[in-house]
Structure formats: structure tokens, C-alpha cells
Design an enzyme around this catalytic site. Structure first.
Site, mmCIF file in Angstrom:
data_model
loop_
_atom_site.group_PDB
_atom_site.id
_atom_site.type_symbol
_atom_site.label_atom_id
_atom_site.label_comp_id
_atom_site.label_asym_id
_atom_site.label_seq_id
_atom_site.Cartn_x
_atom_site.Cartn_y
_atom_site.Cartn_z
ATOM 1 N N ASP A 74 21.824 18.397 70.384
ATOM 2 C CA ASP A 74 23.148 17.358 69.737
ATOM 3 C C ASP A 74 24.640 17.803 70.477
ATOM 4 O O ASP A 74 25.256 16.832 70.903
ATOM 5 C CB ASP A 74 23.141 18.056 67.964
ATOM 6 C CG ASP A 74 22.237 16.914 67.549
ATOM 7 O OD1 ASP A 74 21.890 15.504 68.074
ATOM 8 O OD2 ASP A 74 21.508 17.441 66.892
ATOM 9 N N CYS A 123 20.617 27.701 68.346
ATOM 10 C CA CYS A 123 19.853 27.915 67.636
ATOM 11 C C CYS A 123 18.759 26.538 68.596
ATOM 12 O O CYS A 123 18.037 25.966 68.571
ATOM 13 C CB CYS A 123 19.911 27.752 66.078
ATOM 14 S SG CYS A 123 20.378 26.271 66.548
#
Ligand code: PEP
Ligand code: MG
Length: 838
Positions: free
Chosen positions: A722, A769
């Protein structure tokens, strides 16, 4: 014999010269006439085949039986409406009759927003056809003859050349609307004045630059890369000339023709090959990477005969009953298969079940049955109409769903006609070659026999690409029609790391491929053996290597087996999707506890619900949003419906040993503060200690404010998927932008650096992550920027640990420092590879 071209609308006809747009008025796209429409249905101007439909739905091209290419372009500058107000009622490749309605549009809406509604009807291969009679300057009814065309010479604008390119140039189309009618006309006009044989390649397709229709059919959009190739050394000058026109498209006001003067603006080149010809080694074809990896094997063609169906039915009741039976057999088969399937396949099969019973689709088939069509014909037509709708959206991700429809079409037709779908007999170690592939075709093949997959068509985000990823099969898509030349059994080298298929490997290439595979195998065995040990860099620093989990038991077991030192991200969405009510506290706690048990006391980071936006759930009706990715997502949804967050926090607080809680989509300190307060209050209520709290850094805002956010949490975890999406303003699921949404872009790296700098103020550890954590070019950069934990999918752990053990922190820091100064992602990758920190 003259071919009659009929007016597609009723309205006043005018000569092209009177159109308020120079490209059309000066016949750059070809000769023709125009009509100022008073009706809103575009009817086919002649019999023929639909050869292209503009992505913005405002233009349709047909090929008449004699070869004349007819373009109907509704209005002027209507491309800018992006399809709003238009409804396409046909599809590319469809044979139509004069007078068939091909497109409907909202006359008022389009008239208000477009510069003019006047619609050119053009013969785009005017070099071959000329207009002999035109009915202009009068009122015409739809279907009246607008003009007649006659073939003037046999010279055909050549199809794409087969010879090997000698010179080429790659560039990115900066023009926002890509190569639609006007730019295509400009390029074709210039190309016609050049003596060299050239070709424009984009999106896995090729076009003769002299044909405006062929150029439009490439479907090139703003931001796409195209490659112009020439087949003789002298063509370099022609390539430069066409490239100049393409670059200048960007400088053109939407309604003006290209300036004849060269632009002063610097050329824009592709990220992957800045300012340089694209080098494709001899015998190789370039494709789009759908799943990385490397394979050597024999070509196994997946060829299937079409299933023939009669058009006429044998009575509506009989056909409807047959359809119902076929549907039910297919439904049962898919449901059984979904039952035991792994999560990705399960999700895809669930989607197929939805489609099979989709009311609009089924009703459309039944309607055709009621008017006398056979069940097979009706189902095929209903599917075709749905695919046309998907295509008309112009959204590549939707268009890639066409193969799911094809999958269901075939399964139902096979049932209806009693066709025995033979399981393809594929020898172990083969590389599957096909035009395209449906998910169930892949499932039907014994995937363990496949070394790789090479498709002529298809996209990297299609369901079948996702499945190949799950199955670990290297896959290239959009390799283009040259694949047809590959013989069954031919030796192939599929390099899905480099995006290349070598269809004619010589002895040296084969030997190199074998050596590469052998060393890959030997290395994997060594890595697996050392995966359970804790991970330290060669320079001694401890780096934690964790696993990202999707919630299944198998996933957690695999992570531990592969050497995961903990779980750095458990996405809890799996518990909330595909159901009609939210899971209650007990159900949630039970499921989280299962994962905690499987992790056997290792650290477990569980992320609160990252739902909303484009992942709607029926029991949580979100307000309609124009830009879901920028709307209620992650923590925003949780704070909008705090009762859901409370239930989840309570469930998490009940897990033993205590889990770490991670909050997605943070943009500022206040959000984390609200969660922290709820967590404290609930922990006090339940009489349990307050667990560790972390914030995901996925928005540029959070990265820039990391020092403030770090104050309120125990750790930060960067979601690079993102962060790249929001940092580069590129949709992470956008197939065309897939090559450019690259997390090693220096802008994203600077956001990572801002994060670690902010975290250091409060001595908070920073994890990554997102996908970058398993990208070998990116890993040294992340470490050099101060990241100390990497969380990756279980299958990557052994590999990553082995790699980390070869790195020294000093080298990583030096590399990261230089990477921050690069201009683009391609330069960063080149730097990372050149320095060979690995
Ligand atoms: C990320 O954005 O990098 C991330 C890990 O979260 P998700 O992929 O679930 O959005
Ligand atoms: Mg994310």
C-alpha cells in the site's frame, strides 16, 4: 463493386472538412463524411466484423466484407468522457449486419459534456478505398446511404512483419488518453510518409503504424510502454520520427493536431529500458510476468476444439430443463471441488458458483431460450454479452475475468452436448503453451507435471495467474501470436524472472538453463536445511524473519516448518468474508487461538480488520464511494463502526499467550490513540495486561508522521504494497501499471527512511510485512534503511534467511544511501544488482 456505407444515426450529414477538429477535417484518419446525430443508437453502417471498440466506448471500427475499414467516432473529444454515458452493445470480433445497434449513448449527457456531437464516419484504409458518392448536406434517416466506397488498388497496409527487428525504441505514452483515434491518425499519417517497414508493439500486440485502426486496436493507454521496431538499419530514422509524434501527443491540447515542430520536452522512456532500444535476445519472445521462476521443458500445447451448438432449440420447456440440469451438474462439481480446495482456489471457485447462478446471466439465457434458441446457443450468447460488458468497462482487471466466463461457458456446454472433456495428457516437466487458460483447465491438469506456463494472451492478475502463483508454477502471459509457431514437444526455456521465453534455445542456452536449474535445486536443499536456525547477517546483526499468514491451519504449520520465527502479519479478513453476519467474539477468539497454538509461543502479530473499500462485506453496508481505495478502509472502517473493533479487540485480548495487535491504514497519531484508549479500557474490563500495539505504515502521511505515531505504539510495520500504491498514486491491482508500481522507487524508499527515522526517535523497531520484504533487490535497501524484521509468505522464509546471512549491514547502508538519490525504480534495481551486495 461499390460498398454502401450507411449512416449510423439519423441526423444532418456534413462533409468531413466542416468538422471542428483538424485531424478529422484534414482527413488524417481517412476519407469519409460526418453526421450530426439526432438519435442515440449507433447502428452498424454495413455488414462486417467489429475490429475495435475504444476503451472509452466512444468509437467503433468495422471491417466490411471487401476489406474497407470503417470507423465511427461519436462526437469530438468524447474520449475524455472515459465511457460515461456510453453503453456498448457488441463486442470485438463479432459479425454484425448493417443496421444492428452497436452502441447506445445518453444524447443529452454526451452533448453537454463533449465539444461537439458531430460524428465522423471514416474509411481508415483510404489508401486502398476511395469514396465515390457521398450524401452530404442533407437530413438522413439511420440506414440511409451516407457514402459508397470502391477499392482503388490492391495494396494492403501490411500485416505485422515476421522478420526479426533490427532496430527498436521503447517509450512510454505520456498522453493521458493513450492512442485513441486522433493520435492513431497522426501516427498513421506520419508513418505513411516513411519508406521503411516498421511495427508498433504494445500490450502483447503488434500493429502496422500506417494503419490507424491497427494502432487503436493495440488499446494503448496513457502510461503504457510501446516499442517501435524496424526491420532494416535505415528504419532508425523512421522510428525516431514516429517516437517524436508519440511524445508530442503529450504536448497537444486535446483538440489540436500535433505540431510539426519537434518538442523541446525531454523524451519519456520506459522505466525498464530508459532511453535505449529494448533488447530481446534472438529467438526469445518478451511476455508479462504473471508468476516468477525459471523452467526448462518441452512445449505441451493445450488445444481444444470448439464445442458446436445448434442455434435452434427443440422447444422452450425442453431446452430450459436441459439448461437447468447442466447448470446443476456443473454447480455440484464446482462445489465439491471448492470443498477441499486451498484458500486461493476456494475463492475462485466460489466466484464461479456465483457467476453460474448470476440472475442477469441466467435470465438472459432463459430469454433466448423462450424465443426459440437452444440452451447451448442461449448460454453462449448470454456469456458473450456479459464479457462485452466487462470489456466495455475498459478496466483491465475486469477484462481479465473474461476467462472465468469462458470457463463456465465451456463447462455448461460440455454438459449440454455430452462432450467428454479429456484431461490433457501432459508429460512431467512440460511447459504448457496455450492461447489462454481457464482456472478449471489448470486445475484439471496435474499441476505437479507442469514446469511452467506460457500464454499468448491473458493478464498477470487473472485468476489463473493467481492459481499458478499458489501452485508455484512460473508463468508468462501476453507473449503474443508468435507462440503459434512453437511445435508440440519443442524444448523451451521459460525465464519468468526476466519475462522472456526462449523458443529456440541453442545448445549453449540449454546447457546454461540446465546448470541454472541444477544450482537452484541444490541451493534450495541447502537453504531448507538451515532454515530453522535464528537469522543473523554476515556482520552479526540479528534480523527477525517472520511469516505472513492468511489464517488457515495449513499456512501456520507450513510457516513453522519453513523456519518462521513468528508471525509478522495475520490478516484477519479471512474470518469476515463470504458470510452473512460478522463472527462474534467467541468465534474470533477460537480462530486466533488456533493460530497461536500452532505458532507454539512464537511472537504472533494479528492485524485488526482491513476491510471496506473494494472488499465489501454484505453485513457492513458502506456508503457508495467513487474511490474505494481512498475511502473507508482499515482503521477508518473500524472507527466508523467501533462496535466491530471492540468485539475484535476483546477476542484478541482473550488469546494466550498475549498477541501483538497491529492496526492498518493509519494516517495520523489520533487514530492510534483512539485504538489505544479502547484497548486499555477493554483490557481493564477483562482484567488482562495491555498487549503490544503496532501501527502499519502504509500511507505517505503515516511515514511522514512516523515520529508522532511511534510515540503511541510499541512497533511499526511497513505495508509496502500500500505504501507504494499511495506513494506512487498507482492502483496496486492495475495490470497496466504493474510494471511501474515498484516499491524500490526512490520515493517509496524515502518514505521507508522517514519511517525508520521517526521510529528511532522513540527507539521503536520497524518491520516490513509487504511484498518488498521478499524482493532480493529490496532487502539490502530495507536493512540499510534501518528495518530489523521482515515478514514474508511461508514459502520464502528459507530462501530469505539464506540470503540475509550473506549480507553485511555496512554494505546495505552504503547501498541504501545511494539508492535514495536515484531518479527511478529501474535505476535503483540496476544499482542493487551492480553492487552485488548479495
Ligand atoms: C501492505 O499493504 O503491504 C500489506 C502488507 O497489507 P495488505 O497487502 O494486506 O494490504
Ligand atoms: Mg496494506
Amino acid at each position: 463493386m461499390a460498398q454502401q456505407i450507411r449512416t449510423p444515426f439519423s441526423g444532418w450529414s456534413t462533409p468531413l472538412a466542416e468538422i471542428p477538429d483538424e485531424v478529422f477535417a484534414r482527413a488524417m484518419l481517412g476519407e469519409g463524411a460526418a453526421i450530426d446525430p439526432t438519435s442515440n443508437e449507433l447502428r452498424a453502417p454495413c455488414d462486417g466484423e467489429v475490429t475495435s471498440i475504444a476503451a472509452a466506448s466512444h468509437a467503433i471500427a468495422l471491417r466490411a466484407p471487401g476489406g474497407a475499414e470503417i470507423l465511427v467516432h461519436v462526437g469530438i473529444d468524447t474520449v475524455a468522457l472515459g465511457g460515461a454515458g456510453f453503453e456498448v452493445l457488441t463486442r470485438k470480433g463479432k459479425r454484425v449486419h448493417a443496421g444492428d445497434v452497436l452502441l447506445r449513448f445518453d444524447l443529452d449527457r454526451v452533448a453537454r459534456r463533449a465539444r461537439s456531437l458531430v460524428t465522423p464516419v471514416i474509411v481508415t484504409n483510404s489508401d486502398r478505398f476511395r469514396i465515390v458518392r457521398a450524401a452530404v448536406g442533407r437530413e438522413l434517416a439511420a440506414g440511409d446511404v451516407l457514402f459508397e466506397v470502391e477499392e482503388q488498388s490492391a495494396a494492403v497496409a501490411g500485416e505485422s512483419a515476421d522478420a526479426a527487428p533490427v532496430v527498436s525504441e521503447a517509450l512510454v505514452v505520456a498522453h493521458a488518453h493513450g492512442i485513441h483515434a486522433r493520435p492513431a491518425g497522426l501516427i498513421a499519417r506520419v508513418a505513411k510518409s516513411l519508406p521503411w517497414k516498421m511495427e508498433v508493439r504494445a500490450r502483447g500486440r503488434r500493429a502496422n503504424p500506417q494503419s490507424a485502426v491497427a494502432l487503436m486496436s493495440l488499446g494503448v493507454r496513457g502510461g503504457d510502454e510501446l516499442v517501435i521496431v524496424g526491420f532494416e538499419a535505415g528504419a532508425a530514422a523512421g522510428i525516431a520520427e514516429i517516437a517524436r509524434v508519440v511524445r508530442e501527443l503529450d504536448a497537444q491540447p486535446a483538440h489540436a493536431p500535433a505540431s510539426p515542430h519537434p518538442s523541446n520536452s525531454p523524451p519519456r522512456h520506459s522505466l525498464s529500458a530508459p532511453n535505449a532500444p529494448v533488447a530481446v535476445p534472438a529467438g526469445c519472445v518478451r511476455g508479462v510476468i504473471a508468476n516468477r521462476g525459471f523452467a526448462l521443458g518441452k512445449a505441451a500445447w493445450l488445444d481444444e476444439a470448439d464445442i458446436e451448438v445448434p442455434e435452434a432449440g427443440s422447444g422452450a420447456a425442453t431446452e430450459a430443463a436441459a439448461f437447468g440440469r447442466a447448470q446443476s451438474v456443473v454447480r455440484d462439481r464446482i462445489a465439491t471441488r471448492a470443498g477441499g480446495a486451498a484458500p486461493d482456489l476456494h475463492g475462485i471457485l466460489r466466484a464461479h458458483l456465483e457467476l453460474l447462478d448470476d440472475p442477469q446471466l441466467v435470465e438472459s439465457a432463459l430469454e433466448a431460450i423462450r424465443v426459440g434458441k437452444s440452451a447451448g446457443f442461449a448460454w453462449r450468447a448470454a456469456i458473450a454479452a456479459s464479457v462485452a460488458e466487462l470489456n466495455a468497462t475498459g478496466d483491465p482487471r475486469l477484462m481479465e475475468r473474461a476467462m472465468d466466463f469462458a470457463d463456465l461457458e465451456r463447462q455448461v456446454l460440455a454438459e449440454l452436448t455430452g462432450t467428454r472433456e479429456r484431461r490433457p495428457d501432459i508429460a512431467a516437466g512440460s511447459i504448457l503453451v496455450a492461447r489462454d487458460l481457464t482456472p478449471s483447465q489448470l486445475v484439471d491438469i496435474d499441476a505437479s507435471r507442469l514446469a511452467g506456463i506460457a500464454l499468448m494472451a491473458g493478464g498477470p492478475t487473472s485468476h489463473v495467474a493467481i492459481l499458478a502463483g499458489t501452485l508455484g508454477i512460473p508463468m508468462l502471459v501476453s507473449l503474443g501470436p508468435s507462440l503459434r509457431e512453437i511445435r508440440d514437444g519443442a524444448e523451451l526455456v521459460l525465464d519468468a524472472d526476466a519475462g522472456l521465453l526462449n523458443a529456440q534455445p541453442d545448445a549453449a542456452a540449454l546447457a546454461a538453463a540446465r546448470a541454472r536449474l541444477e544450482s537452484v535445486r541444490a541451493r534450495a536443499a541447502r537453504e531448507r536445511a538451515a532454515a530453522a536456525d535464528l537469522c543473523h547477517l554476515a556482520s552479526g546483526e540479528r534480523i527477525e524473519v517472520f511469516a505472513n499468514l492468511a489464517g488457515t491451519e495449513a499456512d501456520a504449520r507450513r510457516a513453522v516448518e519453513q523456519g518462521a520465527e513468528g508471525c509478522g502479519l495475520l490478516r484477519t479478513e479471512f474470518l469476515f468474508l463470504e458470510r452473512t453476519t460478522a463472527p462474534d467474539e467467541i468465534e474470533q477468539r477460537t480462530r486466533y487461538q488456533q493460530v497461536a497454538d500452532l505458532m507454539g509461543g512464537r511472537p504472533l502479530v494479528i492485524r485488526t480488520l482491513d476491510i471496506g473499500g473494494d472488499k465489501p462485506i454484505p453485513y457492513l453496508p458502506l456508503p457508495a464511494e467513487e474511490n474505494p481505495a481512498l475511502g473507508l478502509r482499515g482503521i477508518r472502517t473500524s472507527l466508523w463502526r467501533p462496535e466491530l473493533l471492540d468485539v475484535q479487540l476483546r477476542a484478541l485480548l482473550g488469546v494466550e499467550p498475549a498477541v501483538r495487535i497491529l492496526v492498518p491504514m493509519i494516517t495520523e497519531y489520533g487514530e492510534i490513540e483512539l485504538v489505544r484508549q479502547r484497548l486499555h479500557a477493554l483490557a481493564a474490563e477483562l482484567g488482562v495486561p495491555v498487549p503490544q500495539l503496532g501501527a502499519m505504515i502504509e500511507t505517505p502521511a503515516a511515514a511522514m508522521l512516523a515520529d508522532q505515531i511511534a510515540k503511541g505504539v510499541d512497533f511499526l510495520s511497513i505495508g509496502t504494497n500500500d505504501l507504494a500504491q499511495y506513494g506512487l498514486a498507482m492502483d496496486r491491482g492495475h495490470a497496466e501499471l504493474a510494471a511501474r508500481i515498484d516499491g524500490v522507487h526512490p520515493a517509496v524508499l524515502r518514505l521507508v527512511e522517514a519511517t525508520t527515522r521517526g521510529a528511532a526517535v522513540h527507539s521503536r523497531p520497524v518491520a516490513v510485512c509487504g511484498g518488498l520484504a521478499s524482493d532480493p533487490d529490496a532487502v539490502p535497501l530495507l536493512l540499510g534503511l534501518g528495518v530489523t524484521e521482515l515478514s514474508v509468505v511461508p514459502g520464502q522464509i528459507a530462501r530469505l534467511k539464506a540470503y540475509l546471512r550473506t549480507l553485511t549491514l555496512d554494505d546495505c547502508c552504503r547501498l541504501a544511501e545511494r539508492a535514495l538519490q536515484m531518479d527511478n525504480a529501474a535505476e535503483v534495481r540496476r544499482l542493487a544488482r551492480e553492487l552485488e551486495v548479495r
